[in-house]
Design an enzyme around this catalytic site. Structure first.
Site, short mmCIF file in Angstrom:
data_model
loop_
_atom_site.label_atom_id
_atom_site.label_comp_id
_atom_site.label_asym_id
_atom_site.label_seq_id
_atom_site.Cartn_x
_atom_site.Cartn_y
_atom_site.Cartn_z
NE ARG A 1 -3.77 0.67 0.55
CZ ARG A 1 -4.87 0.76 1.31
NH1 ARG A 1 -5.43 -0.35 1.79
NH2 ARG A 1 -5.40 1.93 1.58
CG HIS B 1 16.56 -13.26 1.99
ND1 HIS B 1 16.66 -14.63 1.99
CD2 HIS B 1 17.16 -12.85 0.84
CE1 HIS B 1 17.28 -15.03 0.89
NE2 HIS B 1 17.59 -13.96 0.17
CG HIS C 1 10.60 -9.06 0.59
ND1 HIS C 1 11.96 -9.05 0.87
CD2 HIS C 1 10.37 -10.21 -0.09
CE1 HIS C 1 12.51 -10.14 0.39
NE2 HIS C 1 11.59 -10.87 -0.21
CD GLU D 1 17.81 -15.74 5.86
OE1 GLU D 1 17.71 -16.58 6.77
OE2 GLU D 1 16.94 -15.59 4.97
CB THR E 1 10.70 -18.22 -1.21
OG1 THR E 1 11.26 -18.33 0.11
CG2 THR E 1 10.25 -19.59 -1.69
CG HIS F 1 12.47 -22.52 3.15
ND1 HIS F 1 12.84 -21.36 2.52
CD2 HIS F 1 11.43 -23.01 2.45
CE1 HIS F 1 12.07 -21.17 1.45
NE2 HIS F 1 11.20 -22.16 1.39
CG ASP F 2 8.17 -24.07 3.80
OD1 ASP F 2 7.93 -22.84 3.80
OD2 ASP F 2 8.13 -24.76 2.77
N GLY G 1 9.87 -16.99 9.31
CA GLY G 1 9.17 -15.80 8.87
C GLY G 1 7.76 -16.06 8.41
CG HIS G 2 5.14 -17.73 4.56
ND1 HIS G 2 4.65 -16.73 3.75
CD2 HIS G 2 4.22 -18.73 4.52
CE1 HIS G 2 3.49 -17.11 3.24
NE2 HIS G 2 3.21 -18.32 3.69
#
Length: 238
Positions: A18, A43, A50, A70, A100, A190-191, A213-214
């Site tokens: 936004r 990262h 981002h 990273e 990613t 990661h995940d 993160g995610h």
């Protein structure tokens, strides 16, 4: 206790959608530390879709725990890290257009390249970590580069664990055992999520740090950011 470093890339993604400064990335970084996270990870990518390079600079005065940057060690990234001097730099072989991270380093093929980069960061008192798959030859190659740590790329484990295949942890356990014997510190990411983090931690000897993160930000939508950070810390305790 294994340290939790919160990757705040997704906060930057939401902000950038936004324009403006909502949500406030710096406030979130301060908040996750106040809630109990032992580190903050970013990262930045070349297109700054981002995390922006200026964010990395602005976070220097906000992150008072461990600061982990990273990325793929291209010239602009290396200059940024040397300017910011974070606690740790994690080297990730991302393609420029990668959505990613999707692979670890081939530490045998790229051994000389990694050695040169790692030496430069260590000369500036920045701890180094290499993003790797749980392959024994790759772990041995990582040792030769002189890196301080490896970060185990955990997408394959997370996917299989979600399908009920708990044996998917086995390559990671063997990789960790080898890394420990070689004197390499062990990070992972990661995940990883609230669903799988406790099982993963229990089966990885010497796990020093996870970067999440995610999943963490997604879980926080339902459970609240402070609550989620506390829940991860509970699951990461010895």
């Amino acid at each position: 206790m294994t340290k939790l470093s919160v990757n705040i890339n997704k906060i930057a993604t939401l902000r950038n959608a936004r324009g403006g400064n909502v949500p406030d990335l710096l406030k979130v970084a301060a908040d996750v530390q106040r809630f109990g996270a032992q580190g903050v990870t970013i990262h930045p990518r070349p297109d700054e879709r981002h995390i922006r390079y200026q964010d990395a600079r602005d976070l220097i005065d906000v992150v008072y725990t461990e600061y982990n940057i990273e990325g793929n060690p291209m010239d602009d990234f290396m200059n940024l890290v040397l300017e910011c001097k974070p606690t740790q730099v994690t080297l990730v072989p991302d393609a420029v257009d990668a959505i990613t991270s999707n692979a670890g380093w081939d530490t045998v093929k790229h051994q000389a390249y990694l050695k040169e980069i790692i030496t430069e960061f260590q000369r500036n008192n920045i701890r180094t970590s290499i993003f790797v798959d749980p392959v024994l030859e790759i772990i041995e190659g990582a040792k030769v580069t002189g890196t301080d740590r490896i970060e185990l790329y955990t997408e394959a484990f997370a996917h299989q664990y979600g399908l009920g295949n708990h044996k998917a942890i086995e390559p990671y356990t063997k990789a960790a055992e080898l890394a420990n014997s070689l004197g390499l510190g062990i990070n992972a990411g990661h995940d990883l999520s609230l669903d799988n983090i406790e099982f993963f931690k229990q089966n990885i000897p010497g796990l020093l740090e996870v970067s999440i993160g995610h999943a963490l930000i997604s879980e926080a939508i339902y459970l609240g950011l402070e609550n989620v950070v506390c829940l991860y810390n509970q699951k990461l305790r010895d």
